[in-house]
Design a protein around this motif. Sequence first.
Motif, PDB file in Angstrom:
ATOM      1  N   VAL A 216      -7.486 -12.946  -1.880  1.00 10.76           N
ATOM      2  CA  VAL A 216      -6.331 -12.128  -1.520  1.00 10.76           C
ATOM      3  C   VAL A 216      -6.726 -10.669  -1.726  1.00 10.76           C
ATOM      4  O   VAL A 216      -7.156 -10.289  -2.816  1.00 10.76           O
ATOM      5  CB  VAL A 216      -5.102 -12.479  -2.380  1.00 10.76           C
ATOM      6  CG1 VAL A 216      -3.919 -11.583  -2.029  1.00 10.76           C
ATOM      7  CG2 VAL A 216      -4.732 -13.953  -2.210  1.00 10.76           C
ATOM      8  N   VAL A 217      -6.586  -9.870  -0.666  1.00 10.43           N
ATOM      9  CA  VAL A 217      -7.000  -8.467  -0.694  1.00 10.43           C
ATOM     10  C   VAL A 217      -5.764  -7.587  -0.495  1.00 10.43           C
ATOM     11  O   VAL A 217      -5.076  -7.705   0.517  1.00 10.43           O
ATOM     12  CB  VAL A 217      -8.045  -8.184   0.409  1.00 10.43           C
ATOM     13  CG1 VAL A 217      -8.549  -6.758   0.322  1.00 10.43           C
ATOM     14  CG2 VAL A 217      -9.203  -9.171   0.323  1.00 10.43           C
ATOM     15  N   ILE A 218      -5.512  -6.728  -1.460  1.00  2.19           N
ATOM     16  CA  ILE A 218      -4.367  -5.815  -1.398  1.00  2.19           C
ATOM     17  C   ILE A 218      -4.885  -4.436  -1.010  1.00  2.19           C
ATOM     18  O   ILE A 218      -5.788  -3.894  -1.650  1.00  2.19           O
ATOM     19  CB  ILE A 218      -3.616  -5.754  -2.751  1.00  2.19           C
ATOM     20  CG1 ILE A 218      -3.200  -7.158  -3.212  1.00  2.19           C
ATOM     21  CG2 ILE A 218      -2.412  -4.816  -2.657  1.00  2.19           C
ATOM     22  CD1 ILE A 218      -2.288  -7.899  -2.261  1.00  2.19           C
ATOM     23  N   ILE A 219      -4.290  -3.880   0.034  1.00  2.74           N
ATOM     24  CA  ILE A 219      -4.728  -2.608   0.623  1.00  2.74           C
ATOM     25  C   ILE A 219      -3.648  -1.550   0.420  1.00  2.74           C
ATOM     26  O   ILE A 219      -2.462  -1.828   0.580  1.00  2.74           O
ATOM     27  CB  ILE A 219      -5.009  -2.779   2.135  1.00  2.74           C
ATOM     28  CG1 ILE A 219      -6.033  -3.888   2.379  1.00  2.74           C
ATOM     29  CG2 ILE A 219      -5.433  -1.467   2.790  1.00  2.74           C
ATOM     30  CD1 ILE A 219      -7.407  -3.602   1.859  1.00  2.74           C
ATOM     31  N   SER A 220      -4.078  -0.312   0.098  1.00  4.39           N
ATOM     32  CA  SER A 220      -3.117   0.788  -0.055  1.00  4.39           C
ATOM     33  C   SER A 220      -2.812   1.423   1.293  1.00  4.39           C
ATOM     34  O   SER A 220      -3.580   1.296   2.251  1.00  4.39           O
ATOM     35  CB  SER A 220      -3.666   1.858  -1.002  1.00  4.39           C
ATOM     36  OG  SER A 220      -4.737   2.549  -0.398  1.00  4.39           O
ATOM     37  N   ALA A 221      -1.697   2.115   1.339  1.00  2.97           N
ATOM     38  CA  ALA A 221      -1.307   2.854   2.546  1.00  2.97           C
ATOM     39  C   ALA A 221      -2.312   3.983   2.776  1.00  2.97           C
ATOM     40  O   ALA A 221      -2.848   4.559   1.828  1.00  2.97           O
ATOM     41  CB  ALA A 221       0.097   3.410   2.383  1.00  2.97           C
TER      42      ALA A 221
END
Length: 121
Positions: free
Chosen positions: A87-92
């Motif tokens: 699971v990869v969480i990306i910032s704006a």
Amino acid sequence: ATERTVKSLSEGYTKVEAKHIMYEKVPGEKKVRVDYQQRNIADEVAAQLTRELNSRKIVDPTRVISVDVMAGGDHGKGAFIFGAKIVVIISAEDNPDKIDWGASFDFEISVAERSCDKLCR
């Protein structure tokens, strides 16, 4: 085909190792050879993560807030498979403190496999 052309077919893929163990299912009984294939999980995560980020045109690695790896195994229908969900969480893009749920993603990998016979029962 040239050697360079053939090598290009495996670029970005990790090494698969074929191994075996001698397994004694019941103490005192004859050991049998158990063959399996495996990849290094860290190398496979890195290779697939690179591929996933590139395919999504995420070129700034500082946008990756977190990478969570959940590993586990399962058997059935004549095989045992060990893998992971990543699971990869990306910032704006405009605010590194805000999560971009639309750009965040997950994927699965397989890193070990054993075709089963009566030993898996």
